[in-house]
Scaffold this motif. Sequence first.
Motif, PDB file in Angstrom:
ATOM      1  N   GLU A  80      42.757  40.082  39.486  1.00  9.35           N
ATOM      2  CA  GLU A  80      42.749  41.113  38.443  1.00  9.35           C
ATOM      3  C   GLU A  80      42.217  42.408  39.033  1.00  9.35           C
ATOM      4  O   GLU A  80      41.245  42.405  39.780  1.00  9.35           O
ATOM      5  N   GLU A  81      42.870  43.505  38.685  1.00 12.96           N
ATOM      6  CA  GLU A  81      42.463  44.829  39.162  1.00 12.96           C
ATOM      7  C   GLU A  81      41.822  45.623  38.040  1.00 12.96           C
ATOM      8  O   GLU A  81      42.066  45.371  36.856  1.00 12.96           O
ATOM      9  N   ALA A  82      41.029  46.589  38.439  1.00 16.53           N
ATOM     10  CA  ALA A  82      40.446  47.570  37.516  1.00 16.53           C
ATOM     11  C   ALA A  82      39.599  46.919  36.418  1.00 16.53           C
ATOM     12  O   ALA A  82      39.727  47.239  35.243  1.00 16.53           O
ATOM     13  N   VAL A  83      38.718  46.007  36.821  1.00 21.55           N
ATOM     14  CA  VAL A  83      37.817  45.351  35.873  1.00 21.55           C
ATOM     15  C   VAL A  83      36.591  46.249  35.676  1.00 21.55           C
ATOM     16  O   VAL A  83      35.978  46.685  36.645  1.00 21.55           O
ATOM     17  N   ASN A  84      36.246  46.534  34.441  1.00 22.33           N
ATOM     18  CA  ASN A  84      35.160  47.464  34.146  1.00 22.33           C
ATOM     19  C   ASN A  84      33.891  46.810  33.609  1.00 22.33           C
ATOM     20  O   ASN A  84      32.814  47.402  33.686  1.00 22.33           O
ATOM     21  N   ALA A  85      34.017  45.616  33.044  1.00 24.34           N
ATOM     22  CA  ALA A  85      32.869  44.998  32.373  1.00 24.34           C
ATOM     23  C   ALA A  85      32.863  43.495  32.625  1.00 24.34           C
ATOM     24  O   ALA A  85      33.865  42.920  33.054  1.00 24.34           O
TER      25      ALA A  85
END
Length: 114
Positions: A50-55
């Motif tokens: 998974e890309e661009a995980v923020n939390a």
Amino acid sequence: ITVDADGDAEVYTPKIFGHLVSVRYVKTDFADGVDFVVTNETTGETVWSEEAVNASASRYPRAATHTTAGAASLYASGGTAVQGRIAIGGDRLKIVVADGGVSKSGTLHFLIEG
């Protein structure tokens, strides 16, 4: 997991035996937009990507199942693929992190069922 000055890391779990139930990412201070790729060390099978995980997040990865003849198992003719838990047979998981920030950290927990 602590990333280097480029925001990258490659680490391995101990050997795992069982079926993967879930992956739990616990954000400590990784930068927003961190990328994860978790694969089986021996087979290269992707366990989670998974890309661009923020939390912080929980994921329940599954893999497509097949008949004994090697055909894809489907819920109905031409339907949706049947998915099952990913089996891990005494292999380590390779965890690759990118874009995590400069010397930042986070934690992954893997729930395995025997």
